[in-house]
Design a protein around this motif. Structure first.
Motif, PDB file in Angstrom:
ATOM      1  N   GLY A  53      65.287 -42.772  85.916  1.00 36.90           N
ATOM      2  CA  GLY A  53      65.184 -44.166  86.164  1.00 36.90           C
ATOM      3  C   GLY A  53      65.128 -45.005  85.048  1.00 36.90           C
ATOM      4  N   VAL A  54      65.903 -46.051  84.765  1.00 37.86           N
ATOM      5  CA  VAL A  54      65.904 -46.856  83.584  1.00 37.86           C
ATOM      6  C   VAL A  54      66.113 -48.399  83.784  1.00 37.86           C
ATOM      7  N   SER A  55      65.886 -49.121  82.912  1.00 38.81           N
ATOM      8  CA  SER A  55      65.765 -50.587  83.050  1.00 38.81           C
ATOM      9  C   SER A  55      67.161 -51.163  83.444  1.00 38.81           C
ATOM     10  N   SER A  56      68.389 -50.640  83.146  1.00 33.82           N
ATOM     11  CA  SER A  56      69.642 -50.948  83.608  1.00 33.82           C
ATOM     12  C   SER A  56      70.770 -50.075  83.473  1.00 33.82           C
ATOM     13  N   GLY A  57      71.840 -50.476  83.876  1.00 28.96           N
ATOM     14  CA  GLY A  57      72.883 -49.613  83.641  1.00 28.96           C
ATOM     15  C   GLY A  57      73.297 -49.283  82.213  1.00 28.96           C
ATOM     16  N   THR A  58      73.109 -50.554  81.448  1.00 32.69           N
ATOM     17  CA  THR A  58      73.689 -50.439  79.927  1.00 32.69           C
ATOM     18  C   THR A  58      72.562 -49.476  79.261  1.00 32.69           C
ATOM     19  N   SER A  59      71.404 -49.660  79.458  1.00 27.47           N
ATOM     20  CA  SER A  59      70.310 -48.877  78.830  1.00 27.47           C
ATOM     21  C   SER A  59      70.561 -47.223  79.226  1.00 27.47           C
ATOM     22  N   VAL A 176      75.881 -42.207  85.304  1.00 29.33           N
ATOM     23  CA  VAL A 176      74.951 -43.457  85.300  1.00 29.33           C
ATOM     24  C   VAL A 176      75.348 -44.468  86.295  1.00 29.33           C
ATOM     25  N   PHE A 177      74.090 -44.749  86.985  1.00 23.98           N
ATOM     26  CA  PHE A 177      74.537 -45.798  88.210  1.00 23.98           C
ATOM     27  C   PHE A 177      73.810 -47.086  87.921  1.00 23.98           C
ATOM     28  N   ALA A 178      74.192 -48.091  88.249  1.00 24.84           N
ATOM     29  CA  ALA A 178      73.361 -49.444  87.916  1.00 24.84           C
ATOM     30  C   ALA A 178      73.123 -50.199  89.197  1.00 24.84           C
ATOM     31  N   PHE A 179      72.233 -50.903  89.136  1.00 23.92           N
ATOM     32  CA  PHE A 179      71.428 -51.418  90.291  1.00 23.92           C
ATOM     33  C   PHE A 179      71.477 -53.236  90.038  1.00 23.92           C
ATOM     34  N   TYR A 180      72.264 -53.740  89.294  1.00 23.94           N
ATOM     35  CA  TYR A 180      72.370 -55.030  89.352  1.00 23.94           C
ATOM     36  C   TYR A 180      72.524 -55.837  90.732  1.00 23.94           C
ATOM     37  N   PRO A 181      72.260 -57.170  91.180  1.00 19.05           N
ATOM     38  CA  PRO A 181      72.261 -57.441  92.588  1.00 19.05           C
ATOM     39  C   PRO A 181      73.760 -57.487  93.057  1.00 19.05           C
ATOM     40  N   ASN A 182      74.771 -57.244  92.084  1.00 20.97           N
ATOM     41  CA  ASN A 182      75.983 -57.177  92.876  1.00 20.97           C
ATOM     42  C   ASN A 182      76.501 -56.059  93.145  1.00 20.97           C
ATOM     43  N   LYS A 183      75.838 -55.068  92.856  1.00 16.81           N
ATOM     44  CA  LYS A 183      76.262 -53.629  92.894  1.00 16.81           C
ATOM     45  C   LYS A 183      75.965 -53.266  94.379  1.00 16.81           C
ATOM     46  N   GLN A 184      76.505 -51.835  95.072  1.00 14.99           N
ATOM     47  CA  GLN A 184      76.376 -51.543  96.152  1.00 14.99           C
ATOM     48  C   GLN A 184      74.905 -51.608  96.555  1.00 14.99           C
ATOM     49  N   ILE A 185      73.912 -50.905  95.951  1.00 15.90           N
ATOM     50  CA  ILE A 185      72.380 -51.358  96.017  1.00 15.90           C
ATOM     51  C   ILE A 185      71.847 -52.049  94.806  1.00 15.90           C
ATOM     52  N   THR A 186      70.564 -52.461  95.057  1.00 12.04           N
ATOM     53  CA  THR A 186      70.200 -53.420  93.946  1.00 12.04           C
ATOM     54  C   THR A 186      68.520 -53.193  93.871  1.00 12.04           C
ATOM     55  N   GLY A 190      68.178 -52.773  87.044  1.00 10.94           N
ATOM     56  CA  GLY A 190      67.840 -51.231  86.920  1.00 10.94           C
ATOM     57  C   GLY A 190      69.037 -50.271  86.675  1.00 10.94           C
ATOM     58  N   GLY A 191      68.681 -49.222  86.501  1.00 11.15           N
ATOM     59  CA  GLY A 191      69.805 -48.113  86.366  1.00 11.15           C
ATOM     60  C   GLY A 191      69.122 -46.812  86.642  1.00 11.15           C
ATOM     61  N   MET A 192      70.020 -45.570  86.715  1.00 13.16           N
ATOM     62  CA  MET A 192      69.626 -44.233  86.795  1.00 13.16           C
ATOM     63  C   MET A 192      70.775 -43.370  86.193  1.00 13.16           C
ATOM     64  N   ILE A 193      70.106 -42.532  85.479  1.00 16.38           N
ATOM     65  CA  ILE A 193      70.739 -41.359  84.756  1.00 16.38           C
ATOM     66  C   ILE A 193      70.841 -40.197  85.522  1.00 16.38           C
ATOM     67  N   VAL A 194      71.785 -39.586  86.032  1.00 15.33           N
ATOM     68  CA  VAL A 194      71.928 -38.225  86.544  1.00 15.33           C
ATOM     69  C   VAL A 194      72.406 -37.024  85.837  1.00 15.33           C
ATOM     70  N   THR A 195      72.048 -35.949  86.006  1.00 10.74           N
ATOM     71  CA  THR A 195      72.208 -34.914  85.024  1.00 10.74           C
ATOM     72  C   THR A 195      71.679 -33.574  85.865  1.00 10.74           C
ATOM     73  N   ASP A 196      72.431 -32.492  85.340  1.00 14.65           N
ATOM     74  CA  ASP A 196      71.888 -31.148  85.474  1.00 14.65           C
ATOM     75  C   ASP A 196      71.068 -30.451  84.428  1.00 14.65           C
ATOM     76  N   ASP A 197      71.307 -31.148  83.100  1.00 12.95           N
ATOM     77  CA  ASP A 197      71.059 -30.657  81.932  1.00 12.95           C
ATOM     78  C   ASP A 197      69.467 -30.798  81.584  1.00 12.95           C
ATOM     79  N   PRO A 198      68.497 -29.994  81.413  1.00 11.29           N
ATOM     80  CA  PRO A 198      67.303 -30.281  81.223  1.00 11.29           C
ATOM     81  C   PRO A 198      67.088 -30.833  79.853  1.00 11.29           C
ATOM     82  N   ALA A 199      67.798 -30.575  78.929  1.00  6.85           N
ATOM     83  CA  ALA A 199      67.818 -31.132  77.549  1.00  6.85           C
ATOM     84  C   ALA A 199      67.893 -32.461  77.390  1.00  6.85           C
ATOM     85  N   VAL A 200      69.033 -32.951  78.408  1.00  4.60           N
ATOM     86  CA  VAL A 200      69.478 -34.316  78.345  1.00  4.60           C
ATOM     87  C   VAL A 200      68.341 -35.126  79.205  1.00  4.60           C
ATOM     88  N   ARG A 201      67.816 -34.304  80.188  1.00  6.12           N
ATOM     89  CA  ARG A 201      66.816 -35.243  80.861  1.00  6.12           C
ATOM     90  C   ARG A 201      65.404 -35.552  80.262  1.00  6.12           C
TER      91      ARG A 201
END
Ligand SMILES: *Cc1c(COP(=O)(O)O)cnc(C)c1O
Length: 378
Positions: A53-59, A176-186, A190-201
């Motif tokens: 979880g991160v502060s925005s889609g951009t971050s 990367v997902f984003a959660f600004y108020p105009n997105k599907q969920i808010t 906020g934002g969310m990185i998703v990955t299977d790579d433990p090094a990236v995580r």
């Protein structure tokens, strides 16, 4: 004047308000249990091992660029038909966005053009699900694999969408997902990185939190940022993602109402309907129509002005990134470089679109669009 219809509106219930209030009554306002639960829920939705979880889609996009080792001089193949953050995250690291034109049927980066743009300096591909459309992501992934490139999926507009049996967020090294108020969920922001790579995580977890190496609060292993997501934002997101299927169903219902109400205009050759694939399972971010080819950008802008004058929210999604003044200065791009993108961008408009959109509102919007196109068109 009649009731205003907003362009977008978040879908917030009592459960979200209660969840945020609960955080405020707790002693954990940051780095607590809600973010972990929200991360797990988003990762599951994308069919991934990890969520960060991160502060925005951009971050989130910025941390993906950094954690994949994309550096000054590296080329990243991407689309000019997107929100500006897709390009900015590459520029933050002084890497070079290499734009390729879009496919006119999907509005996503044309896979053949993307492959043709690869050079020995290309390090990664950064495709975007424009308006939530998942078309071609399997093709991008195949190209990235064959050519030994990293791939970041900017799925900020596609949470819950699918391509075949794979969810958005499942393609390439990370999404990367984003959660600004105009997105599907808010989550507010906020934002969310998703990955299977433990090094990236591990890198993303460290870099979002000031480059911290361990639990030791004042031990910093690398250059980092404060890109954290607070517990109250995460609590909001956790309730929202629990309601995602319900929210997406309401949005599909709103899209179907528009499909019905605007069908006549499409049959009459005045507009093109949205290009979304898998319509019965899609995750709709916005409802974007395109005026017929014979209309101009001036005609489109007149429709936008007419709708606004009638109290109807609307917007010109997107202004092509390669025509933004500072991008032209930095990268030497110019109008004319990507004709399909420019042709589409001159004629697209986003109509009011949110989960609770009423049939009467859709009818009013459709009538107004019809009136503008049949009275004042060429
Ligand atoms: C919303 C969005 C982002 C990120 O937006 P934030 O406002 O930083 O959360 C990135 N890319 C695309 C395509 C988007 O639509």
């Amino acid at each position: 004047m009649s009731e205003l219809i907003p362009l977008s509106a978040p879908d917030i219930t009592h459960a979200e308000r209660q969840a945020v209030a609960d955080v405020l009554s707790s002693d954990r306002l940051s780095i607590g249990p809600r973010i972990e639960a929200f991360e797990a829920a988003c990762a599951a939705r994308a069919g991934r091992k990890y969520g960060i979880g991160v502060s925005s889609g951009t971050s989130g996009l910025h941390l993906c660029v950094r954690s994949l080792g994309i550096e000054e001089g590296d080329e990243v193949v991407t689309t000019p038909f997107s929100f500006i953050a897709t390009t900015n995250c590459v520029l933050f690291e002084r890497a070079k966005p290499v734009f390729v034109d879009i496919d006119p049927e999907s509005y996503n980066m044309a896979p053949g053009a993307a492959e043709a743009a690869i050079t020995e300096r290309t390090k990664a591909m950064l495709p975007v699900e424009a308006f939530g459309n998942t078309a071609h992501f399997d093709a991008y992934e195949r190209i990235a694999r064959q050519r030994g490139l990293a791939m970041i999926e900017d799925c900020c507009e596609a949470l819950g969408g699918v391509l075949g049996d794979r969810p958005a967020g499942n393609f390439g090294d990370c999404g990367v997902f984003a959660f600004y108020p105009n997105k599907q969920i808010t989550t507010g922001e906020g934002g969310m990185i998703v990955t299977d790579d433990p090094a990236v995580r591990d890198l993303c977890v460290s870099m979002r939190n000031q480059g911290r190496a361990t639990e030791a609060w004042l031990s910093h292993a690398r250059l980092g940022y404060n890109y954290r997501l607070s517990e109250s934002n995460a609590a909001l997101g956790l309730v929202q993602i629990g309601r995602l299927d319900e929210i997406l169903a309401s949005r599909r219902r709103a899209a179907a109402l528009y499909d019905q109400a605007l069908g006549k205009l499409a049959d009459a050759g005045l507009i093109h309907m949205p290009t979304m694939i898998h319509r019965d399972k899609a995750s709709w971010f916005v409802y974007v129509i395109r005026l017929a080819d014979r209309f101009t950008q001036t005609d489109r802008d007149a429709v936008l002005a007419g709708l606004r004058a009638a109290g109807i929210g609307c917007n010109n999604y997107f202004v092509p990134i390669h025509t933004q003044p500072y991008i032209m200065d930095m990268l030497g791009t110019k109008p004319g470089d990507f004709p399909v993108t420019e042709h589409v961008a001159a004629r697209t408009l986003a109509l009011p679109f949110f989960a609770g959109l009423a049939e009467s509102q859709v009818e009013r919007v459709a009538e107004e669009v019809a009136r503008m196109l049949t009275c004042s068109g060429p």
